[in-house]
Write an enzyme that holds these catalytic residues in place. Structure first.
Site, short mmCIF file in Angstrom:
data_model
loop_
_atom_site.label_atom_id
_atom_site.label_comp_id
_atom_site.label_asym_id
_atom_site.label_seq_id
_atom_site.Cartn_x
_atom_site.Cartn_y
_atom_site.Cartn_z
N VAL A 86 41.60 47.15 33.21
CA VAL A 86 40.22 47.65 33.21
C VAL A 86 39.94 48.34 34.54
CG1 VAL A 86 37.78 47.00 33.07
CG2 VAL A 86 39.47 45.78 31.68
N GLY A 87 40.42 47.74 35.59
CA GLY A 87 40.18 48.31 36.92
C GLY A 87 40.45 47.29 37.98
N GLU A 88 40.04 47.63 39.17
CA GLU A 88 40.26 46.75 40.31
C GLU A 88 38.92 46.27 40.82
OE1 GLU A 88 43.53 47.72 42.59
OE2 GLU A 88 44.42 48.39 40.70
N GLY A 89 38.73 44.98 40.78
CA GLY A 89 37.52 44.40 41.35
C GLY A 89 37.76 44.08 42.81
N THR A 90 36.76 43.47 43.42
CA THR A 90 36.87 43.14 44.84
C THR A 90 38.01 42.16 45.10
OG1 THR A 90 34.48 43.34 44.85
CG2 THR A 90 35.48 42.50 46.85
N GLY A 144 40.64 41.36 42.89
CA GLY A 144 41.91 41.54 42.21
C GLY A 144 41.78 42.37 40.96
N LYS A 148 41.27 38.02 35.04
CA LYS A 148 41.13 38.42 36.43
C LYS A 148 42.24 37.74 37.23
CE LYS A 148 37.15 39.12 38.72
NZ LYS A 148 35.82 38.69 39.13
N ASP A 187 26.61 39.30 46.46
CA ASP A 187 27.19 40.65 46.33
C ASP A 187 26.79 41.26 45.00
OD1 ASP A 187 28.66 42.84 47.23
OD2 ASP A 187 30.54 42.09 46.36
#
Ligand code: PVB
Length: 302
Positions: free
Chosen positions: A10-14, A16, A33, A135
């Site tokens: 899906v993508g890169e979070g903060t 991982g 995740k 955040d």
């Protein structure tokens, strides 16, 4: 982990990478995740405590549901997989979608109202358990487009793993939603920091662009000061004694209604209460739910 079949990244979070995966037992999509913890021996007990708190909090429908936690040893390294329910987009993508080169159309006012109510519910829920998010931003609010649901993701990890200055991908962590007391180096901050972020997100949904797009901590403060006026001891008792207080240019407060022209008067009133400088005078998430802005919302759907 054999139970899950990865579909795509899906993508890169903060913290991982996030994968969309299929649970072979149930046929449901999940979000995996993968958390790379920077440490030598096992998972810190603080992280485990936080994960169990996450499990408790994610019983709320406004918090992304944590389904399970799996630790896997791979090539001698301990990896932590958090398995969440899958949602089909985030609020950042949702706000940006349908926007071509310049499209200043706000999201439909009823949708903003519904998302704001769900967001305040989520934040009030966390705060009632003594958990700060720290955040909140459109990127970690997830949207179920077909059901019109908004849920908080990434909850509490800020506290378990401490908010890094940069993600592990070296993407710079955004300052746009950061409360002025945090930017000014207050030692004790609390639940009002999340309400500030909610206010910034509220304005962004209406404007379809960030309210305070600062590129550094100082620039972030100056963005805030230019709109809300440079704070002083009358507006915010104790502000000049905060660690990172300096002498700043003196700006007068501008009209919020002018800055967010598509919001209704009661919306602007709620926004103003969320963007109060003095954290002690900032509206709480719980009180926000009773604000007249939500009077004409059909709450039976929640
Ligand atoms: N995105 C938990 N989780 C998720 N975390 C992220 C999710 C998601 N679902 C459960 N879903 C999507 C799916 C598709 C898209 C987006 Cl942005 C999010 C799309 O491409 O439109 N995290 C992402 C980051 C990895 C970028 C958004 O914060 C793990 C909470």
């Amino acid at each position: 982990m054999e139970r899950y079949e990865k579909v795509e990244k899906v993508g890169e979070g903060t913290y991982g990478k996030v994968y969309k995966a299929k649970d072979k037992n149930t046929g449901q999509f999940v979000a995996l995740k993968k958390t790379r913890l920077e440490m030598d021996e096992g998972i810190p007990s603080t992280a485990l405590r936080e994960v169990s708190l996450l499990k408790t909090l994610s019983t709320s429908i406004y918090i992304v549901r944590l389904l399970s936690v799996e630790h896997v040893e791979k090539k001698g390294k301990l990896l932590l997989y958090l398995v969440f329910e899958y949602l089909d987009t985030d609020l950042k993508k949702f706000i940006d979608s349908g926007r071509y080169v310049i499209n200043v159309d706000p999201l439909p006012p009823k949708l903003i109202q519904s998302f704001m109510y769900q967001l305040c519910k989520a934040v009030a829920h966390c705060h009632s358990y003594g958990v700060l998010h720290r955040d909140l931003k459109p990127q970690n609010l997830l949207v179920d487009k077909s059901k019109g649901l908004l849920k908080v993701g990434d909850l509490g990890l800020g506290r378990a793993f401490t908010v890094p200055l940069k993600c592990y991908t070296h993407e710079i962590v955004t300052l746009w939603y950061r409360a002025p007391e945090v930017l000014l180096g207050t030692f004790h901050y609390s639940t009002p920091v999340d309400v500030w972020s909610v206010g910034c997100i509220f304005a962004e949904m209406a404007k379809r662009r960030p309210l305070f797009p600062g590129s550094s901590e100082v620039q972030q403060l100056l963005h805030i000061f230019r709109l809300l006026g440079t704070p002083n001891e009358n507006m915010w008792p104790g502000v000049t004694r905060l660690k990172d207080w300096h002498i700043y240019p003196q700006w007068k407060p501008q009209s919020l209604a002018h800055a967010v022209p598509t919001l209704s008067p009661s919306g602007v009133d709620l926004l103003a209460k969320m963007l109060q400088y003095d954290p002690a005078r900032r509206i709480s998430a719980k009180a926000a739910l009773d604000h007249p802005y939500f009077d004409d919302l059909d709450k039976s759907q929640f």
